[in-house]
Motif scaffolding. Structure first.
Motif, mmCIF file in Angstrom:
data_model
loop_
_atom_site.group_PDB
_atom_site.id
_atom_site.type_symbol
_atom_site.label_atom_id
_atom_site.label_comp_id
_atom_site.label_asym_id
_atom_site.label_seq_id
_atom_site.Cartn_x
_atom_site.Cartn_y
_atom_site.Cartn_z
ATOM 1 N N MET A 1 -10.864 2.419 9.428
ATOM 2 C CA MET A 1 -9.469 2.686 9.781
ATOM 3 C C MET A 1 -8.539 1.966 8.808
ATOM 4 O O MET A 1 -8.752 0.799 8.496
ATOM 5 C CB MET A 1 -9.181 2.221 11.215
ATOM 6 N N VAL A 2 -7.531 2.667 8.334
ATOM 7 C CA VAL A 2 -6.554 2.085 7.416
ATOM 8 C C VAL A 2 -5.688 1.082 8.169
ATOM 9 O O VAL A 2 -5.137 1.377 9.227
ATOM 10 C CB VAL A 2 -5.664 3.178 6.795
ATOM 11 N N HIS A 3 -5.576 -0.130 7.614
ATOM 12 C CA HIS A 3 -4.776 -1.185 8.239
ATOM 13 C C HIS A 3 -3.494 -1.369 7.431
ATOM 14 O O HIS A 3 -3.536 -1.699 6.249
ATOM 15 C CB HIS A 3 -5.571 -2.492 8.289
ATOM 16 N N VAL A 4 -2.356 -1.143 8.085
ATOM 17 C CA VAL A 4 -1.051 -1.189 7.436
ATOM 18 C C VAL A 4 -0.288 -2.436 7.854
ATOM 19 O O VAL A 4 -0.225 -2.771 9.044
ATOM 20 C CB VAL A 4 -0.213 0.055 7.791
ATOM 21 N N LEU A 21 2.484 6.295 12.728
ATOM 22 C CA LEU A 21 1.242 6.000 12.009
ATOM 23 C C LEU A 21 0.064 5.837 12.963
ATOM 24 O O LEU A 21 -1.060 6.258 12.664
ATOM 25 C CB LEU A 21 1.412 4.746 11.149
ATOM 26 N N GLN A 22 0.312 5.225 14.110
ATOM 27 C CA GLN A 22 -0.762 5.040 15.082
ATOM 28 C C GLN A 22 -1.252 6.378 15.625
ATOM 29 O O GLN A 22 -2.448 6.548 15.887
ATOM 30 C CB GLN A 22 -0.283 4.136 16.220
ATOM 31 N N GLN A 25 -3.887 7.681 13.580
ATOM 32 C CA GLN A 25 -5.085 6.835 13.589
ATOM 33 C C GLN A 25 -5.041 5.707 12.557
ATOM 34 O O GLN A 25 -6.075 5.251 12.082
ATOM 35 C CB GLN A 25 -6.357 7.676 13.387
ATOM 36 N N TYR A 26 -3.835 5.240 12.214
ATOM 37 C CA TYR A 26 -3.695 4.055 11.384
ATOM 38 C C TYR A 26 -3.567 2.836 12.302
ATOM 39 O O TYR A 26 -2.980 2.921 13.386
ATOM 40 C CB TYR A 26 -2.435 4.127 10.517
ATOM 41 N N GLN A 27 -4.096 1.715 11.857
ATOM 42 C CA GLN A 27 -3.855 0.444 12.538
ATOM 43 C C GLN A 27 -2.630 -0.199 11.900
ATOM 44 O O GLN A 27 -2.568 -0.343 10.678
ATOM 45 C CB GLN A 27 -5.059 -0.486 12.404
ATOM 46 N N VAL A 28 -1.647 -0.574 12.706
ATOM 47 C CA VAL A 28 -0.391 -1.081 12.171
ATOM 48 C C VAL A 28 -0.087 -2.458 12.758
ATOM 49 O O VAL A 28 -0.093 -2.635 13.978
ATOM 50 C CB VAL A 28 0.786 -0.133 12.486
ATOM 51 N N ASP A 47 -4.703 -2.495 3.866
ATOM 52 C CA ASP A 47 -4.887 -1.424 2.894
ATOM 53 C C ASP A 47 -3.573 -0.966 2.287
ATOM 54 O O ASP A 47 -3.564 -0.295 1.250
ATOM 55 C CB ASP A 47 -5.572 -0.228 3.566
ATOM 56 N N GLU A 114 0.013 8.645 2.143
ATOM 57 C CA GLU A 114 -1.291 9.217 1.802
ATOM 58 C C GLU A 114 -1.526 9.216 0.293
ATOM 59 O O GLU A 114 -2.642 8.962 -0.164
ATOM 60 C CB GLU A 114 -1.387 10.635 2.367
#
Length: 230
Positions: A1-4, A21-22, A25-28, A47, A114
């Motif tokens: 999972m991409v962590h922002v 973003l969540q 499926q992004y982790q923020v 990331d 992206e």
């Protein structure tokens, strides 16, 4: 999972971006102040950094330079209400990879996110060598050099050093190291990671005045050069 890492002091804007973003499926992780985000970047692995230019405790340009120093390769998207060419140029020169003016359409925002992640992923894959201070890692021949002298490493030592060099100036926890190098969850009842880090440290640091691998008590390890000014 991409962590922002999202650095935005306007609560509504931060909430809007974070929720969007969540849903994708992004982790923020959200920060309203730059200094707190900077400290987190030293300890956590992200990331992507999305940051507002106008923050209450530090100017965005200064923070961007600090983020770039901590994580030279992390993509940075700068958000701002300022639309002048001079501001855009200064933002890019301070280390930002892209610059988006508020207000913006969320679809354009996601497309830029992206694109940055895709570009960074490709550059990481295409890289043939990693360099930190006088330490060089050749990813093609699987060889390591310190001050021009070859260092003989086992496969796990090479993987461990590669992990450190892909995340310089960041504290890497034992959990993170175990997951990335050994693909397992860290067992707190064992000390095998400490043993391997010590093996590696003896090989790259013992014969050199400048020490690069440092222990952060209670947190993990960090690759940094204390001889360089912060």
């Amino acid at each position: 999972m991409v962590h922002v890492c999202l650095i935005e002091d306007e609560e509504k804007v931060a909430g809007f971006i974070s929720r969007g973003l969540q849903e994708l499926q992004y982790q923020v992780t959200v920060f309203s102040e730059g200094i707190a985000a900077e400290q987190s970047l030293l300890q956590e692995t992200y990331d992507l950094v999305i940051m507002d230019l106008m923050l209450p405790d530090i100017h965005g340009f200064d923070l961007c330079r600090q983020v770039r120093r901590i994580s030279p390769n992390i993509p940075i998207l700068m958000l701002t209400a300022l639309n002048s060419i001079q501001e855009k140029v200064e933002g890019l020169r301070s280390g930002a990879d892209d610059y988006l003016v508020k207000p913006f359409h969320f679809s354009e925002f996601v497309a830029r996110v992206e694109a940055l992640l895709r570009r960074n992923r490709k550059s990481t894959i295409d890289a043939e060598e990693l360099v930190f201070s006088d330490l060089k890692l050749d990813l093609q021949s699987k060889t390591a050099f310190r001050a021009g002298k070859e260092i003989i490493l086992t496969s796990k030592e090479f993987g461990l050093l590669e992990l450190f060099m892909r995340h310089p100036n960041r504290i890497l926890s034992r959990d993170f190291i175990a997951e990335k190098v050994w693909s397992i969850q860290f067992d707190t009842g064992t000390n095998f990671i400490d043993v391997y880090v010590n093996y590696l440290r003896r090989k790259i640091d013992t014969s050199n005045q400048s020490k690069l691998i440092h222990t952060v008590i209670g947190m993990g390890y960090i690759l940094k050069n204390n001889n360089l000014s912060r």
